[in-house]
Design a protein around this motif. Structure first.
Motif, PDB file in Angstrom:
ATOM      1  N   ARG A 185      34.904  28.820  35.640  1.00  0.00           N
ATOM      2  CA  ARG A 185      36.049  27.394  36.067  1.00  0.00           C
ATOM      3  C   ARG A 185      35.775  27.194  36.951  1.00  0.00           C
ATOM      4  O   ARG A 185      35.989  25.613  37.995  1.00  0.00           O
ATOM      5  N   VAL A 209      40.245  25.822  27.987  1.00  0.00           N
ATOM      6  CA  VAL A 209      40.249  25.147  28.040  1.00  0.00           C
ATOM      7  C   VAL A 209      38.801  25.038  29.395  1.00  0.00           C
ATOM      8  O   VAL A 209      38.940  25.801  29.986  1.00  0.00           O
ATOM      9  N   THR A 210      37.370  24.158  28.582  1.00  0.00           N
ATOM     10  CA  THR A 210      36.388  24.494  30.279  1.00  0.00           C
ATOM     11  C   THR A 210      36.875  23.551  30.803  1.00  0.00           C
ATOM     12  O   THR A 210      35.481  23.833  31.993  1.00  0.00           O
ATOM     13  N   PRO A 218      32.566  33.135  43.433  1.00  0.00           N
ATOM     14  CA  PRO A 218      32.769  32.021  43.786  1.00  0.00           C
ATOM     15  C   PRO A 218      32.923  31.758  45.152  1.00  0.00           C
ATOM     16  O   PRO A 218      32.719  30.825  45.936  1.00  0.00           O
ATOM     17  N   VAL A 278      29.362  31.070  46.703  1.00  0.00           N
ATOM     18  CA  VAL A 278      29.064  29.462  46.497  1.00  0.00           C
ATOM     19  C   VAL A 278      29.863  29.350  47.173  1.00  0.00           C
ATOM     20  O   VAL A 278      29.098  27.887  47.851  1.00  0.00           O
ATOM     21  N   GLU A 279      30.834  29.085  47.203  1.00  0.00           N
ATOM     22  CA  GLU A 279      31.913  28.498  48.154  1.00  0.00           C
ATOM     23  C   GLU A 279      30.761  28.234  49.722  1.00  0.00           C
ATOM     24  O   GLU A 279      30.568  27.512  50.816  1.00  0.00           O
ATOM     25  N   LEU A 285      33.805  27.542  39.147  1.00  0.00           N
ATOM     26  CA  LEU A 285      32.542  27.062  39.929  1.00  0.00           C
ATOM     27  C   LEU A 285      32.322  25.825  38.946  1.00  0.00           C
ATOM     28  O   LEU A 285      31.424  25.061  39.868  1.00  0.00           O
ATOM     29  N   ILE A 322      27.799  26.830  49.949  1.00  0.00           N
ATOM     30  CA  ILE A 322      28.213  25.024  50.133  1.00  0.00           C
ATOM     31  C   ILE A 322      28.270  24.565  51.948  1.00  0.00           C
ATOM     32  O   ILE A 322      28.226  24.093  52.762  1.00  0.00           O
ATOM     33  N   TYR A 374      31.164  31.230  24.354  1.00  0.00           N
ATOM     34  CA  TYR A 374      31.562  30.145  25.612  1.00  0.00           C
ATOM     35  C   TYR A 374      31.315  31.997  26.408  1.00  0.00           C
ATOM     36  O   TYR A 374      30.574  31.456  27.961  1.00  0.00           O
ATOM     37  N   THR A 428      34.224  23.338  42.058  1.00  0.00           N
ATOM     38  CA  THR A 428      33.712  23.102  44.065  1.00  0.00           C
ATOM     39  C   THR A 428      32.104  22.589  42.757  1.00  0.00           C
ATOM     40  O   THR A 428      32.140  21.449  44.090  1.00  0.00           O
ATOM     41  N   LEU A 429      31.427  22.925  42.017  1.00  0.00           N
ATOM     42  CA  LEU A 429      30.237  22.261  42.199  1.00  0.00           C
ATOM     43  C   LEU A 429      29.630  21.013  41.519  1.00  0.00           C
ATOM     44  O   LEU A 429      28.931  20.247  41.261  1.00  0.00           O
TER      45      LEU A 429
END
Lengths: 893, 44
Positions: B12, A709-710, A756, A759-760, B14, A763, A733, B17-18
């Protein structure tokens, strides 16, 4: 043909249509009502008026004829019909899954109607039969709780028969049976029963009918559906149908003689509710006897009718509301709670999607009444009381955790909506924007805000909003808009035979004969290519070595789009090869769609219903009905469930069944992917998911491979999307995920595991940098405005200045300086093209349109841009800035 | 059930979040970096 015209036509030979053997046997006479002018049949030769209200007012209230409650009344009626050769069929769901043109089951006959390309067709699983069909209708909302007899949720006792093959019966037997029920079972005196001549037309069928009226109340309507519309007129149907529908709640009401039908239908529930309200019982008793004449179409009508009724009781409308308003609120809440109980148990959801909107309206209406009367119980309490009170008749009803969550979520949404609307309307008022029809549609579609709420809120703020009369028709139309039909080819298909389809076999290579060529499309006598359908993309491959780029199906003929159509001629023998890898992938995605659909119902609840799906090569998705965004935990659980189904290697059975048999064996969940007609191909994943489906499927879930599940997204209010990949696409994928994470690790210069988190962090830093920039712009604007001087020109205060910074900086400066009588023109700094910004205060904008002014200036000096009367911007050559500033000053002086 | 790859799980997170899909992740991160640098440059 409309109903009135039909009656007039049929009454030319009334005996043929409305005459029945019972009338001759019992000495009935035909009369014309001196009040409503309708024709009726009665054994009472002296009778001059029919027994329908208002010709005959309610005369059954206060007389208890039988000591039967709701359930006992049904059991007595059921016993009679079963003894007389009928099968008693369990109710069908109130959510009408088997008719794509209906959201709710609105009548008992709907259970036995199916839409076909030829129109509506009837079939009865048993003949004759009776059914206690729970129906939902939301077209009478202003009457509910007020008239004593209108319900949004009621049981229609359906008595249906088809006179065919020695089974079933027609009008003589129908009326005889109903007469016996009324007189022998219910104990009604023959002279009190009146049969009124009527007719019915709709959905392409029509018939004549006899309505049964007793003591002011309509107790049933036997429609003899004998005609079908054809060529502007009517023709006889091959199989006529007896459609007797009786408002069962009225039967119980008549037998119990309570003040309203709500009291007899909701008895124990109302006892709990009435304890918490004050009302004048004596006034209500007087009111209930005349409420039979009430029936209004809209709120304006309702106010007038209410004032008339109040006057006839010697009261004003306000006094009447004070005395009985609480009681009417309780009746309304009880009715709406019952409708929601059935709808939510049968998989309905309040939303803006289809009939979901009706459920939203009744839920919010009931909740508003609970709040208005400060009642110490919740809507789910009332639903729970109904479920308990109806347990003998409907043991399937529950108010479980899921149903509570749906109701509570909807109540929260309603509160949020009110806050949101206030904010949105405030901002529209501030911006002096007109609320257009398009805005109303967008707000309704994307945020579930109804136009009536916006209208109310706007009015409070002195803003005029006119909701178009056809608003909901427009929205419906918008939702009905589909992608333009992909026309296969402009073929004259009349000479072509249907293509023998091999795509459901294992054949991937075969020989075929060309039947025709038109444009880029080729038709063969047989084809293993799967044509696009049911959300599954088409196969590709080769025909005679030429690439096939698209495959479509129309009227049973498969059309193949080819790269070199000129190489084909009718009669050619060709070798066909389907791209095996593509087909395998599409099949994996189709199997995975069914698996995920089954898992979604297990994880989320039976309300989760497929709304749409796409099975492509690189990705797939399924849209399902659900009342809130999916959480990570729910997605994870759906994915886990799906992979469990794969690893348990369940068999995938494909079999073909007649519609009735498929519905009986597998229930209406087979219609998840739509409602086909004719023999149904059922795809059964060992009970996990069973659907009518025309797609390609493997023999075991093991063939699907890994399912990932993407992600999820909200498609619209009440619809969520699950994106996923399966099999080879899942492997690819994973590779792409690895590549993305690797690239980010390098870009951010961190370990892969920390991407991850990093990246947070990025932001957070981005937000801080934006904030710091805002602050800096503000400070510079403050500095820049210190030395700026306005001059008086043409009745306004004019500022034409050169400033440092970009458009954002100029906007900030202008914001600080603008007042009602200012006109501001700012020129920025750049090496080639200089940004220009203009603003007018409210009073200045009456005389000057800055958008037009700067357009005029650019016309003279070069440059481009424009704007509104109050705000404008553009760019112009740096070389002519000084000249432009002078031009402006002169132009405005 | 096959073990989920750490990268799939990272993607997932990322995408959530984005607010983008797999293909949009790298461009979105690059945009954030660029805009952050620009904002810092212009406010100094």
């Amino acid at each position: 043909m409309d109903k009135k015209a039909l009656i007039t036509e049929l009454q030319k030979d009334y005996k043929k249509y409305w005459g029945v053997r019972l009338f001759d046997e019992q000495g009935f006479v035909r009369k014309q009502c001196t009040s409503c002018r309708a024709y009726f049949w009665t054994v009472d030769a002296e009778r001059t008026v029919c027994t329908e209200a208002p010709c005959t007012p309610y005369s059954f209230i206060g007389i208890r004829r039988k000591d039967w409650d709701y359930y006992e009344t049904w059991k007595n009626v059921e016993r009679f019909f079963v003894k007389n050769g009928h099968t008693s069929v369990p109710r069908y769901p109130v959510i009408c899954r088997w008719r794509p043109d209906l959201f709710f089951t609105v009548a008992s006959i709907i259970d036995f109607q199916r839409k076909t390309p030829k129109g509506v067709e009837f079939f009865l699983p048993q003949n004759p039969l009776i059914v206690p069909q729970v129906c939902l209708r939301f077209n009478d909302l202003p009457n509910i709780g007020v008239t004593g007899r209108h319900h949004s949720c009621f049981i229609m006792l359906g008595q249906h028969a088809i006179p065919q093959g020695g089974k079933g019966y027609w009008k003589d037997e129908t009326v005889r049976l109903d007469w016996e029920v009324l007189t022998n079972v219910m104990g009604i005196r023959p002279d009190q029963i009146v049969f009124k001549e009527d007719a019915w037309a709709g959905g392409g069928a029509a018939g004549y009918s006899l309505e049964y009226h007793v003591a002011g109340l309509e107790l049933g309507n036997a429609v003899f559906t004998e005609f079908r519309e054809a060529g502007g007129g009517l023709e006889k149907m091959q199989t006529p149908v007896v459609d007797m529908g009786a408002g069962f709640d009225r039967w119980v009401w008549y037998l119990n003689g309570t003040l309203t039908s709500y009291d007899s239908a909701f008895g124990p529930v109302l006892e709990k509710m009435k304890k918490h309200i004050d009302y004048d019982g004596e006034t209500f008793a007087r009111y209930s006897r005349i409420s039979g004449s009430l029936n209004f179409e809209d709120l304006l009508d309702a106010r007038k009718a209410k004032a008339d009724v109040a006057a006839s009781l010697g009261l004003t409308a306000d006094e009447l509301t004070k005395k009985i308003g609480g009681l009417q609120a309780v009746y309304t809440i009880a009715d709406h709670a019952k409708a929601l109980l059935f709808a939510l148990n049968d998989g309905g959801l309040p939303s803006t999607v289809g009939g979901g909107y009706n459920l939203r309206v009744v839920l919010r209406r009931a909740q508003a009444l609970i709040e208005e009367h400060a009642l110490p119980f919740t809507l789910t309490d009332v639903m729970e009381w109904h479920a308990r009170s109806l347990t003998r008749m409907h043991p399937e009803l529950r108010v479980d955790e899921r149903i509570r969550d749906i109701v509570e979520t909807e109540i929260r949404k309603s509160t949020d909506t009110r806050t949101k609307v206030r904010k949105r309307v405030d901002s529209l008022i501030d911006s002096k924007q007109k609320i257009t029809d398009e805005m109303l549609v967008t707000l309704y579609d994307s945020e579930g805000i109804t136009p009536e709420v916006i209208e109310d809120e706007a009015k409070k703020n002195g803003l005029d909003v006119n909701v178009p009369a056809d608003f909901y028709a427009r929205v419906t139309e918008k939702h009905m808009e589909t992608a333009p039909e992909k026309k296969a080819a402009r073929f004259d298909t009349s000479a072509l035979a249907q293509t023998k389809q091999l795509c459901y076999t294992d054949v991937m290579e075969h020989d075929a004969t060309v039947q025709g060529v038109s444009g880029e499309w080729v038709v063969l006598d047989q084809s293993a290519f799967y044509p696009e359908g049911g959300g599954q993309m088409y196969d590709t491959g080769t025909i005679g070595g030429v690439r096939v780029t698209d495959v479509q199906k129309e009227n049973g003929i498969v059309f193949h789009k080819v790269e070199k159509p000129e190489t084909f001629a009718t009669g050619d023998r060709v070798k066909c090869r389907v791209d095996h890898a593509r087909r395998t992938q599409l099949t994996q995605h189709h199997d995975a769609t069914h698996i995920i659909n089954g898992c979604a119902r297990r994880v989320l609840g039976t309300h989760a219903w497929q709304h749409g799906a796409l099975k492509d090569v690189t990705h797939a998705r399924i849209d399902i009905t659900h009342y809130k965004p999916l959480t990570d935990a729910e997605l994870h659980e759906i994915e886990r469930c799906a992979n469990d189904v794969v690893s348990s290697k369940k068999r995938i059975r494909k079999s073909v069944h007649p519609t009735a048999e498929a519905e009986k064996n597998y229930s209406f969940t087979i219609y998840q992917g739509g409602v086909p007609w004719g023999d149904l191909r059922i795809v059964d994943i060992d009970g996990h998911d069973i659907e009518a489906c025309g797609g390609t499927h493997a023999d075991t879930t093991a063939s699907v491979g890994k399912i990932i599940v993407t992600g999820t997204e909200r498609v619209q209010d009440g619809i969520v999307r699950i994106n996923f990949v399966a099999g080879d696409a899942a492997d690819k994928y994973e590779d792409r995920c690895t590549a993305v994470v690797d690239e980010l690790a390098e870009l951010l210069k961190v370990q892969k595991e920390r991407v991850p988190e990093e990246v947070e962090k990025l932001i957070v830093e981005w937000k801080a940098a934006q904030k710091s920039l805002e602050k800096s712009i503000e400070e510079r604007a403050q500095q820049a405005t210190r030395n700026m001087q306005f001059e008086n020109a043409g009745g306004v205060r004019l500022l034409v200045a050169h400033v440092a910074g970009d458009t954002k900086q100029m906007q900030k400066i202008s914001e600080r300086l603008t007042s009602d009588d200012t006109l501001i023109f700012l020129f920025g700094e750049d090496t080639t093209d200089v940004p220009v910004f203009a603003a007018a205060g409210a009073n200045a904008a009456r005389d000057y349109h800055v958008g037009k002014l700067i357009k005029e200036m650019f016309g003279v000096m070069g440059g481009k841009g424009g704007g509104t009367p109050v705000l404008a911007q553009g760019v112009m050559p740096r070389m002519r800035v000084m000249e432009a500033m002078e031009w402006l000053k002169k132009r405005l002086k | 059930m096959a073990e989920e790859k750490a990268e799939v799980n990272a993607v997932r997170k990322l995408t959530a979040t984005l607010g983008t899909n797999l293909d949009g992740i790298v461009p979105a991160v690059k945009k954030f970096i660029r805009e952050k640098d620009e904002a810092l440059g212009r406010s100094s």
